[in-house]
Design an enzyme around this catalytic site. Structure first.
Site, mmCIF file in Angstrom:
data_model
loop_
_atom_site.group_PDB
_atom_site.id
_atom_site.type_symbol
_atom_site.label_atom_id
_atom_site.label_comp_id
_atom_site.label_asym_id
_atom_site.label_seq_id
_atom_site.Cartn_x
_atom_site.Cartn_y
_atom_site.Cartn_z
ATOM 1 N N SER A 186 33.679 36.130 77.041
ATOM 2 C CA SER A 186 34.049 37.341 77.768
ATOM 3 C C SER A 186 33.178 37.620 78.984
ATOM 4 O O SER A 186 33.099 36.799 79.887
ATOM 5 C CB SER A 186 34.046 38.511 76.799
ATOM 6 O OG SER A 186 34.623 39.620 77.414
ATOM 7 N N HIS A 187 32.480 38.760 78.958
ATOM 8 C CA HIS A 187 31.705 39.163 80.130
ATOM 9 C C HIS A 187 30.352 38.447 80.222
ATOM 10 O O HIS A 187 29.606 38.675 81.166
ATOM 11 C CB HIS A 187 31.490 40.679 80.092
ATOM 12 C CG HIS A 187 30.791 41.130 78.843
ATOM 13 N ND1 HIS A 187 31.426 41.211 77.624
ATOM 14 C CD2 HIS A 187 29.515 41.468 78.620
ATOM 15 C CE1 HIS A 187 30.568 41.601 76.714
ATOM 16 N NE2 HIS A 187 29.393 41.767 77.280
ATOM 17 N N ASP A 351 36.847 41.080 84.024
ATOM 18 C CA ASP A 351 35.735 40.277 83.514
ATOM 19 C C ASP A 351 36.142 38.830 83.221
ATOM 20 O O ASP A 351 37.245 38.403 83.556
ATOM 21 C CB ASP A 351 35.135 40.933 82.260
ATOM 22 C CG ASP A 351 36.044 40.815 81.046
ATOM 23 O OD1 ASP A 351 37.276 40.765 81.234
ATOM 24 O OD2 ASP A 351 35.533 40.766 79.914
ATOM 25 N N ASP A 353 37.213 37.065 80.686
ATOM 26 C CA ASP A 353 38.466 36.738 79.998
ATOM 27 C C ASP A 353 39.591 37.712 80.321
ATOM 28 O O ASP A 353 40.633 37.700 79.652
ATOM 29 C CB ASP A 353 38.236 36.668 78.483
ATOM 30 C CG ASP A 353 37.710 37.970 77.910
ATOM 31 O OD1 ASP A 353 37.071 38.735 78.654
ATOM 32 O OD2 ASP A 353 37.941 38.226 76.715
ATOM 33 N N ASP A 355 39.979 41.010 80.034
ATOM 34 C CA ASP A 355 40.354 42.197 79.250
ATOM 35 C C ASP A 355 39.651 43.477 79.719
ATOM 36 O O ASP A 355 40.040 44.569 79.327
ATOM 37 C CB ASP A 355 40.160 41.969 77.740
ATOM 38 C CG ASP A 355 38.747 41.566 77.361
ATOM 39 O OD1 ASP A 355 37.898 41.421 78.260
ATOM 40 O OD2 ASP A 355 38.504 41.379 76.149
ATOM 41 N N ARG A 356 38.627 43.353 80.563
ATOM 42 C CA ARG A 356 37.964 44.566 81.071
ATOM 43 C C ARG A 356 38.452 44.900 82.477
ATOM 44 O O ARG A 356 38.985 44.039 83.183
ATOM 45 C CB ARG A 356 36.451 44.350 81.159
ATOM 46 C CG ARG A 356 35.807 44.166 79.823
ATOM 47 C CD ARG A 356 34.309 44.101 79.990
ATOM 48 N NE ARG A 356 33.719 43.985 78.665
ATOM 49 C CZ ARG A 356 32.501 44.379 78.352
ATOM 50 N NH1 ARG A 356 31.708 44.891 79.274
ATOM 51 N NH2 ARG A 356 32.050 44.258 77.128
ATOM 52 N N LYS A 451 42.408 44.841 74.762
ATOM 53 C CA LYS A 451 42.285 45.579 76.006
ATOM 54 C C LYS A 451 42.803 44.675 77.125
ATOM 55 O O LYS A 451 42.835 43.459 76.976
ATOM 56 C CB LYS A 451 40.855 46.048 76.237
ATOM 57 C CG LYS A 451 39.777 44.994 76.183
ATOM 58 C CD LYS A 451 38.423 45.682 76.241
ATOM 59 C CE LYS A 451 37.266 44.704 76.298
ATOM 60 N NZ LYS A 451 36.791 44.312 74.959
HETATM 61 C C1 VG1 Z 1 30.610 45.246 74.061
HETATM 62 C C2 VG1 Z 1 31.161 46.623 74.339
HETATM 63 C C3 VG1 Z 1 32.361 46.892 73.475
HETATM 64 C C4 VG1 Z 1 33.400 45.778 73.680
HETATM 65 C C5 VG1 Z 1 32.771 44.429 73.433
HETATM 66 C C6 VG1 Z 1 33.693 43.282 73.727
HETATM 67 O O1 VG1 Z 1 30.157 45.181 72.736
HETATM 68 O O2 VG1 Z 1 30.184 47.602 74.151
HETATM 69 O O3 VG1 Z 1 32.883 48.145 73.762
HETATM 70 O O4 VG1 Z 1 34.488 45.953 72.815
HETATM 71 O O5 VG1 Z 1 31.615 44.267 74.262
HETATM 72 O O6 VG1 Z 1 34.126 43.283 75.057
HETATM 73 P P1 VG1 Z 1 28.616 45.327 72.336
HETATM 74 O O7 VG1 Z 1 28.575 45.106 70.863
HETATM 75 O O8 VG1 Z 1 27.881 44.312 73.160
HETATM 76 O O9 VG1 Z 1 28.206 46.687 72.755
HETATM 77 V V1 VG1 Z 1 34.509 41.823 75.797
HETATM 78 O O10 VG1 Z 1 35.126 42.133 77.266
HETATM 79 O O11 VG1 Z 1 33.140 40.989 75.579
HETATM 80 O O12 VG1 Z 1 35.653 41.073 74.769
HETATM 81 CO CO CO Z 2 36.180 40.557 77.991
#
Ligand code: VG1
Ligand code: CO
Length: 628
Positions: A186-187, A351, A353, A355-356, A451
């Protein structure tokens, strides 16, 4: 069906297996000789990739080949449990160097099949895609072979292994697949020195629930065998079906199913009328991540945005050395453009992948907690999908209470869930939830079960387009900041900020959370915290209203009598050390105070949060690495 079984050295099977067009370079064979590992089961698409494989140590393993009369050959490879394969907030994320260790990925994939009921995958259909990051190509081949080895009937895979997270969810739903894999961290940044990740989603397109991920983790601790189909690598660069007797792989266009769904959700003509105006300038920053593959077909080809409105639109394996996280720190170029002289009217980013989302107006940042509330407040009039009504609204616990105000005003069912998208899916499947979001730049709806970054951008464009649909050329347009300020005037403003302290020493961070848990357990309503009076303090616990499952320890929160909140959690998506997140929120009904800067308005609460938690003492950090 009767199986004939024979024992042979893994080396002899792999060395004699048929190879795809991009077969192993001869020096690569030298690298693996004399006993190659499971990593050899994936062919190496380029000389650049061949070099990487030198990271992979070889194992001395015997394999058992199970030959099925009408089916593909399946090799059984001996393996050993590997520690630490527990999934976090969203899938399993580790450094590439960890994932490329012997059988690391293979063990987890096999443990997953060991955890699913056979009817959930045997002869079934699974989807496979990812964000195009480093190691995805090799990982795709490993996943395909293990899926085939476990009796999956067919894999639908995005061309070049690419599918955004929301697109995987959309494809699972449309094709009625049993589930799907998303190869993404992801990010988190990508490249040989950075992160890789894997997520598994279920048949409704939603991230696997904790009951399944806990089972997978349990199985990673007792695994002894990996079942791998003895088939060549599949060419993922060409659309179409490759058949292997009772197993097949179909390479699909990553955009079409997803785009078709979005066209059924939004009024594309309405959005097009806005994007083709000469007095409206739009910019989308794909951050060299997966939405680069979607931005041109959707924003340019379908919706009439100009080609130069897409920046960083070429997906790269290392995201151009960037951190593909659309926030004020990591999407700095976009922020500078939007706050610069004569900036565009609308800016957005997504981001790794896809979804953000981050939404900006000219010189104006829309905080994600406000964004979901504003989308919900405007959805029925601006977005056709919601015209018949909204079933319910939900947010994650640390997300601000803005959405609560909308739910109250629109008299809609409302839910507060723990951080992570997996908790929304059950509510959606039960018909209780239409629109939801998280403060972490995640917004979405029940059109899928993830998302959805591009969905959020289209939702905002729909709202702006709807508000301006009767504006003649030359008339002043309703801007992003006008929409937000109008919303504050009606509902009040929830000042919100998040402080991230990334990659702290785990020991100090864990001690801090322990200290806070202790504090909370002794706290009493009515206690004074500076000028704030405590209403309650707890460690958030959630009981799923649909299946009754309970999760605890989801974040320490202090809620004060004026509705202000300070919240502390450790991230579950990092791959090194511990990331501390501090969330601060304060409601302000007075319109005359709405233009204040969030950091100024929240200063007393931020100071309180830092002193209550003794954050500096525990982590040694003077300042956060990211402020939202
Ligand atoms: C973070 C965010 C959370 C989100 C998750 C996955 O998690 O706070 O709200 O759902 O990333 O997003 P954490 O446990 O690091 O706070 V993504 O775009 O990585 O799928
Ligand atoms: Co993501």
């Amino acid at each position: 069906m009767a199986h004939s079984v024979r024992l042979n050295l893994l080396y002899s099977t792999t060395a004699s297996r048929p190879r795809s067009s991009s077969s192993l370079a001869s020096n690569a064979i030298t690298l693996f000789s004399p006993i190659p590992s499971l990593s050899l089961l994936s062919s190496l698409p380029s000389p650049k990739l061949t070099l990487r494989t030198s990271h992979f140590p070889s194992i001395k393993a015997f394999s058992t080949t199970i030959a099925e009369p009408e089916g593909i050959k399946i090799n059984s490879i001996a393996t050993k449990p590997i520690e630490g394969q527990k999934t976090g907030t969203s899938g399993l994320r580790k450094k590439v160097k960890v994932f490329t260790q012997e059988n690391y990925l293979a063990n987890w994939i096999q443990a997953l099949f060991n955890s699913l009921p056979a009817e959930d995958y045997k002869n079934g259909l699974l989807v496979l895609g990812g964000d195009g990051r480093y190691f995805n190509r090799e990982a795709a081949q490993i996943i395909i072979k293990i899926a085939a080895g476990n009796g999956v009937g067919k894999i639908l895979v995005g061309k070049e292994g690419v599918l955004s997270t929301p697109a995987v969810s959309a494809v699972i739903r449309k094709r009625k697949a049993n589930g799907g894999f998303i190869m993404s961290a992801s990010h988190n940044p990508g490249g040989p020195e950075y992160d890789w990740g894997i997520k598994f989603n279920y048949s409704s397109g939603q991230p696997a629930p904790e009951s399944i991920t806990d089972k997978i983790y349990g199985n990673t601790l007792s695994i002894s065998e990996i079942k791998v189909a003895d088939i060549p690598d599949v060419d993922l660069s060409r659309l179409g079906v490759t058949e292997f007797r009772n197993f097949s792989v179909e390479v699909v266009d990553p955009v079409s199913d997803y785009l078709e769904l979005l066209e059924s959700v939004f009024d594309f003509e309405l959005i097009k009328s806005l994007l083709s105006r000469s007095d409206f300038r739009f910019i989308f920053d794909a951050m060299h991540a997966v939405t680069g593959a979607y931005a041109k077909p959707i924003f340019v080809d379908k919706l009439g945005a100009s080609v130069d409105s897409i920046s960083n639109g070429v997906p790269l394996e290392d995201f151009g050395h960037g951190h593909p996280d659309p926030n004020l720190t990591y999407a700095k170029d976009l922020v500078n453009t939007m706050y610069g002289e004569n900036g565009p009217d609308f800016g957005a980013a997504s981001d790794g992948d896809g979804d953000r989302n981050m939404i900006l107006g000219r010189g104006f940042f829309v905080t994600p907690s406000d964004s979901v509330a504003i989308i919900a407040a405007n959805a029925q009039e601006a977005i056709p999908y919601f015209r018949s009504g909204i079933k319910g609204l939900a947010r994650s616990m640390p997300t601000s209470g803005a959405l609560d105000c909308v739910a109250e005003k629109l008299k809609l069912p409302f839910f507060e869930v723990p951080t992570g998208w997996k908790f929304f899916g059950n509510l959606m499947d039960a018909g209780k939830l239409s629109i939801c979001g998280e403060e972490s730049f995640g917004t979405g709806s029940d059109h899928i079960r993830e998302k959805d970054g591009i969905w959020a951008v289209l939702a905002w464009l729909s709202i702006i387009a709807y508000r301006n649909k009767d504006k003649k050329p030359g008339e002043k347009l309703v801007s992003v900041s006008d929409v937000v300020k109008g919303y504050w005037a009606t509902y009040g403003r929830n000042f919100f900020s998040r402080y991230d302290y990334e990659e702290c020493e785990s020991e100090g961070a864990n001690k801090m959370i322990g200290y806070l848990r202790d504090l909370v357990s002794k706290s009493k309503a009515g206690e004074k915290y500076g000028s704030y009076i405590l209403q309650f303090a707890d460690d958030f616990m959630y009981t799923d209203p649909v299946d009754g499952s309970v999760v605890s320890k989801q974040g320490v929160r202090f809620v004060f009598t004026d509705g202000s909140r300070i919240i502390f959690r450790l991230s579950g998506t990092g791959s090194a050390g511990a990331t501390v997140r501090v969330y601060i929120e304060q409601f302000e009904p007075d319109v005359s105070k709405h233009d204040e800067d969030a950091q100024t308005a929240l200063k007393p609460l931020i100071d309180l949060a830092l002193s209550v938690s003794k954050l500096k003492d525990f982590t040694g950090r003077e300042k956060p690495t990211v402020i939202t």
